[in-house]
Design a protein around this motif. Structure first.
Motif, PDB file in Angstrom:
ATOM      1  N   LYS A 177       0.847  -1.155  -0.047  1.00  0.00           N
ATOM      2  CA  LYS A 177       0.091  -0.059  -0.204  1.00  0.00           C
ATOM      3  C   LYS A 177       0.707   1.340  -0.159  1.00  0.00           C
ATOM      4  O   LYS A 177       0.536   2.225  -0.821  1.00  0.00           O
ATOM      5  N   GLY A 178       1.820   1.178   0.587  1.00  0.00           N
ATOM      6  CA  GLY A 178       2.781   2.274   0.888  1.00  0.00           C
ATOM      7  C   GLY A 178       3.404   2.672  -0.442  1.00  0.00           C
ATOM      8  O   GLY A 178       3.604   3.921  -1.133  1.00  0.00           O
ATOM      9  N   GLU A 179       4.052   1.450  -1.177  1.00  0.00           N
ATOM     10  CA  GLU A 179       4.715   1.798  -2.409  1.00  0.00           C
ATOM     11  C   GLU A 179       3.684   2.087  -3.477  1.00  0.00           C
ATOM     12  O   GLU A 179       3.980   2.855  -4.362  1.00  0.00           O
ATOM     13  N   ILE A 180       2.437   1.599  -3.358  1.00  0.00           N
ATOM     14  CA  ILE A 180       1.340   1.979  -4.358  1.00  0.00           C
ATOM     15  C   ILE A 180       1.112   3.456  -4.317  1.00  0.00           C
ATOM     16  O   ILE A 180       1.064   4.126  -5.241  1.00  0.00           O
ATOM     17  N   TYR A 181       0.914   3.948  -3.291  1.00  0.00           N
ATOM     18  CA  TYR A 181       0.837   5.396  -2.777  1.00  0.00           C
ATOM     19  C   TYR A 181       2.077   6.380  -3.429  1.00  0.00           C
ATOM     20  O   TYR A 181       1.841   7.103  -3.991  1.00  0.00           O
ATOM     21  N   GLU A 182       3.035   5.766  -3.215  1.00  0.00           N
ATOM     22  CA  GLU A 182       4.085   6.772  -3.660  1.00  0.00           C
ATOM     23  C   GLU A 182       4.356   6.612  -5.299  1.00  0.00           C
ATOM     24  O   GLU A 182       4.442   7.898  -5.927  1.00  0.00           O
ATOM     25  N   THR A 183       4.200   5.496  -5.748  1.00  0.00           N
ATOM     26  CA  THR A 183       4.236   5.415  -7.407  1.00  0.00           C
ATOM     27  C   THR A 183       3.027   6.137  -8.104  1.00  0.00           C
ATOM     28  O   THR A 183       3.153   6.597  -9.075  1.00  0.00           O
ATOM     29  N   SER A 184       1.724   6.131  -7.388  1.00  0.00           N
ATOM     30  CA  SER A 184       0.649   6.535  -8.253  1.00  0.00           C
ATOM     31  C   SER A 184       0.120   8.105  -7.806  1.00  0.00           C
ATOM     32  O   SER A 184      -0.716   8.502  -8.467  1.00  0.00           O
ATOM     33  N   ASP A 185       0.715   8.497  -6.623  1.00  0.00           N
ATOM     34  CA  ASP A 185       0.211   9.714  -5.902  1.00  0.00           C
ATOM     35  C   ASP A 185       1.262  10.569  -5.686  1.00  0.00           C
ATOM     36  O   ASP A 185       1.311  11.766  -6.479  1.00  0.00           O
ATOM     37  N   MET A 186       2.065  10.418  -4.871  1.00  0.00           N
ATOM     38  CA  MET A 186       2.960  11.096  -4.243  1.00  0.00           C
ATOM     39  C   MET A 186       4.172  11.603  -5.474  1.00  0.00           C
ATOM     40  O   MET A 186       4.320  12.858  -5.893  1.00  0.00           O
ATOM     41  N   TYR A 187       4.856  10.588  -5.755  1.00  0.00           N
ATOM     42  CA  TYR A 187       5.832  11.006  -6.984  1.00  0.00           C
ATOM     43  C   TYR A 187       5.268  11.705  -8.110  1.00  0.00           C
ATOM     44  O   TYR A 187       6.039  12.586  -8.826  1.00  0.00           O
ATOM     45  N   PRO A 188       4.105  11.227  -8.872  1.00  0.00           N
ATOM     46  CA  PRO A 188       3.603  12.136 -10.032  1.00  0.00           C
ATOM     47  C   PRO A 188       3.272  13.397  -9.645  1.00  0.00           C
ATOM     48  O   PRO A 188       3.590  14.359 -10.496  1.00  0.00           O
ATOM     49  N   ALA A 189       2.968  13.785  -8.370  1.00  0.00           N
ATOM     50  CA  ALA A 189       2.384  14.994  -8.363  1.00  0.00           C
ATOM     51  C   ALA A 189       3.774  15.896  -7.938  1.00  0.00           C
ATOM     52  O   ALA A 189       3.949  16.905  -8.493  1.00  0.00           O
ATOM     53  N   PHE A 190       4.980  15.317  -7.493  1.00  0.00           N
ATOM     54  CA  PHE A 190       6.230  15.999  -7.239  1.00  0.00           C
ATOM     55  C   PHE A 190       6.879  16.300  -8.492  1.00  0.00           C
ATOM     56  O   PHE A 190       7.403  17.236  -8.878  1.00  0.00           O
ATOM     57  N   ILE A 191       6.714  15.399  -9.334  1.00  0.00           N
ATOM     58  CA  ILE A 191       7.396  15.285 -10.629  1.00  0.00           C
ATOM     59  C   ILE A 191       6.818  16.373 -11.442  1.00  0.00           C
ATOM     60  O   ILE A 191       7.577  17.160 -12.315  1.00  0.00           O
ATOM     61  N   GLU A 192       5.437  16.645 -11.431  1.00  0.00           N
ATOM     62  CA  GLU A 192       4.671  17.717 -12.289  1.00  0.00           C
ATOM     63  C   GLU A 192       5.161  19.173 -11.650  1.00  0.00           C
ATOM     64  O   GLU A 192       5.466  19.875 -12.651  1.00  0.00           O
ATOM     65  N   VAL A 193       5.508  19.281 -10.386  1.00  0.00           N
ATOM     66  CA  VAL A 193       6.057  20.587  -9.979  1.00  0.00           C
ATOM     67  C   VAL A 193       7.525  20.801 -10.198  1.00  0.00           C
ATOM     68  O   VAL A 193       7.767  21.851 -10.668  1.00  0.00           O
ATOM     69  N   ALA A 194       8.353  19.883  -9.971  1.00  0.00           N
ATOM     70  CA  ALA A 194       9.675  19.873 -10.823  1.00  0.00           C
ATOM     71  C   ALA A 194       9.787  20.158 -11.895  1.00  0.00           C
ATOM     72  O   ALA A 194      10.580  21.044 -12.514  1.00  0.00           O
ATOM     73  N   ILE A 195       8.935  19.626 -12.898  1.00  0.00           N
ATOM     74  CA  ILE A 195       8.994  19.867 -14.246  1.00  0.00           C
ATOM     75  C   ILE A 195       8.447  21.457 -14.601  1.00  0.00           C
ATOM     76  O   ILE A 195       9.192  22.140 -15.209  1.00  0.00           O
ATOM     77  N   LYS A 196       7.602  22.025 -13.776  1.00  0.00           N
ATOM     78  CA  LYS A 196       7.089  23.287 -13.975  1.00  0.00           C
ATOM     79  C   LYS A 196       8.117  24.237 -13.605  1.00  0.00           C
ATOM     80  O   LYS A 196       8.505  25.344 -13.943  1.00  0.00           O
ATOM     81  N   GLU A 197       8.737  23.761 -12.534  1.00  0.00           N
ATOM     82  CA  GLU A 197       9.929  24.700 -11.861  1.00  0.00           C
ATOM     83  C   GLU A 197      11.391  24.596 -12.581  1.00  0.00           C
ATOM     84  O   GLU A 197      12.326  25.041 -12.159  1.00  0.00           O
ATOM     85  N   LYS A 198      11.180  23.637 -13.561  1.00  0.00           N
ATOM     86  CA  LYS A 198      12.612  23.575 -14.194  1.00  0.00           C
ATOM     87  C   LYS A 198      13.786  22.954 -13.489  1.00  0.00           C
ATOM     88  O   LYS A 198      14.927  23.162 -13.487  1.00  0.00           O
ATOM     89  N   GLU A 199      13.320  22.098 -12.524  1.00  0.00           N
ATOM     90  CA  GLU A 199      14.370  21.355 -11.525  1.00  0.00           C
ATOM     91  C   GLU A 199      14.443  19.947 -12.229  1.00  0.00           C
ATOM     92  O   GLU A 199      13.764  18.902 -11.711  1.00  0.00           O
ATOM     93  N   THR A 200      15.324  20.037 -13.089  1.00  0.00           N
ATOM     94  CA  THR A 200      15.538  18.783 -14.124  1.00  0.00           C
ATOM     95  C   THR A 200      16.082  17.664 -13.083  1.00  0.00           C
ATOM     96  O   THR A 200      15.611  16.534 -13.338  1.00  0.00           O
ATOM     97  N   ALA A 201      16.973  18.007 -12.140  1.00  0.00           N
ATOM     98  CA  ALA A 201      17.648  16.760 -11.531  1.00  0.00           C
ATOM     99  C   ALA A 201      16.541  16.133 -10.710  1.00  0.00           C
ATOM    100  O   ALA A 201      16.503  14.885 -10.530  1.00  0.00           O
ATOM    101  N   ALA A 202      15.759  16.820  -9.994  1.00  0.00           N
ATOM    102  CA  ALA A 202      14.521  16.460  -9.312  1.00  0.00           C
ATOM    103  C   ALA A 202      13.639  15.740  -9.899  1.00  0.00           C
ATOM    104  O   ALA A 202      13.294  14.768  -9.245  1.00  0.00           O
ATOM    105  N   ALA A 203      13.457  16.199 -11.011  1.00  0.00           N
ATOM    106  CA  ALA A 203      12.247  15.456 -11.809  1.00  0.00           C
ATOM    107  C   ALA A 203      12.803  13.980 -11.977  1.00  0.00           C
ATOM    108  O   ALA A 203      12.179  13.032 -12.247  1.00  0.00           O
ATOM    109  N   GLN A 204      14.177  13.922 -12.428  1.00  0.00           N
ATOM    110  CA  GLN A 204      14.810  12.554 -12.818  1.00  0.00           C
ATOM    111  C   GLN A 204      14.525  11.777 -11.574  1.00  0.00           C
ATOM    112  O   GLN A 204      14.434  10.572 -11.654  1.00  0.00           O
ATOM    113  N   VAL A 205      15.233  12.178 -10.424  1.00  0.00           N
ATOM    114  CA  VAL A 205      15.436  11.504  -9.357  1.00  0.00           C
ATOM    115  C   VAL A 205      13.867  10.922  -8.942  1.00  0.00           C
ATOM    116  O   VAL A 205      13.551   9.765  -8.496  1.00  0.00           O
ATOM    117  N   PHE A 206      12.681  12.020  -8.744  1.00  0.00           N
ATOM    118  CA  PHE A 206      11.707  11.575  -8.503  1.00  0.00           C
ATOM    119  C   PHE A 206      10.910  10.445  -9.479  1.00  0.00           C
ATOM    120  O   PHE A 206      10.334   9.490  -9.003  1.00  0.00           O
TER     121      PHE A 206
END
Length: 266
Positions: free
Chosen positions: A177-206
């Motif tokens: 359940k924890g892994e599914i939350y991270e892969t389907s909810d938390m990280y997609p949301a963080f990736i979207e923000v990193a892309i908008k803020e042009k934080e390329t390294a963070a987007a890749q790590v996420f």
């Protein structure tokens, strides 16, 4: 207090197997049915050959549940959408890194505790899986901490929480359940923000963490479905992104293309 299904009789196992069917859907149901189905008795050579092929296919499926040779680039993938009614509190990229660090730190502590409990209960293979996944979370922690420290030199790692393990079957579901939350909810949301803020390294790590967590969840559900019928396969951890492969039937990491020779075996 540690509890384990081995001491609670056949009826509990049957109930857990029924729950597993609902947890993993059609693919899981097919896998569990294959594990439970009685072998056909026949003297026909053709039928015997077909049965052997089916057994081999079942073993291969259990060894590598849905693990491809490569994954498409994030821009071409279809599974990076942000969940509607997301449970994730989203801030800027630095704040998101700190949230991810807290989540990965908690996951690492959980899996280390779950590994000890599984070993004590006689589930050695599952214990190895928990240890392997705990080490995978350490990889994510170091990558995210490095980025956060680059943004703020005063960044401090979150403190790990105290963990009280449950029975091994429940611990597997908690982990999934924890892994599914991270892969389907938390990280997609963080990736979207990193892309908008042009934080390329963070987007890749996420992105790499998101992809690795999906395979972790899959392995936990596979272990849950087959808890009473373990095999002797080992788990292999990619040192770059935290991807885990079950069995030695692979050459490179599908996420970051790191070679098998660099993987650690568990």
């Amino acid at each position: 207090m540690l509890r384990d299904g081995h001491t609670e009789g056949l009826s509990r196992r049957e109930l857990l197997q029924g729950m597993a069917l609902g947890a993993v859907g059609t693919a899981g149901a097919g896998l569990l049915a294959a594990c439970q189905a009685p072998a056909a008795q026949t003297t026909d050579k053709t039928d015997t050959g077909a049965a052997e092929q089916a057994a081999t296919a079942t073993t291969a499926q259990r060894s590598s549940p849905g693990q491809p040779a490569t994954l498409p680039a994030r821009e071409e993938a279809s599974n990076f959408n942000v969940m509607p009614d997301s449970e994730t509190k989203v801030g800027n990229t630095y704040e998101n890194l700190m949230t991810a660090l807290a989540g990965e730190t908690a996951a690492n502590a959980k899996y280390e505790a779950f590994a000890v409990a599984a070993e004590a209960a006689g589930f050695s293979q599952i214990s190895r899986l928990f240890v392997c996944t705990a080490d995978a979370e350490k990889i994510h922690i170091e990558l995210e901490f490095r980025l956060a420290s680059g943004m703020d030199e005063g960044t401090v790692k979150p403190k790990a929480p105290e963990i009280e393990p449950d029975s091994t079957d429940i611990n597997l579901i908690i982990g999934a359940k924890g892994e599914i939350y991270e892969t389907s909810d938390m990280y997609p949301a963080f990736i979207e923000v990193a892309i908008k803020e042009k934080e390329t390294a963070a987007a890749q790590v996420f992105t790499r963490a998101k992809q690795a967590e999906a395979f972790h969840a899959q392995l936990y559900l596979d272990a849950y479905n087959t808890i009473d019928t373990p095999d002797d396969e080992h788990y292999y951890l990619c040192p770059v992104c935290g991807y885990i492969h079950k069995g030695d039937d692979f050459e490179t990491c599908p996420i970051c293309l790191t070679g098998k020779d660099r993987f650690s075996a568990y």
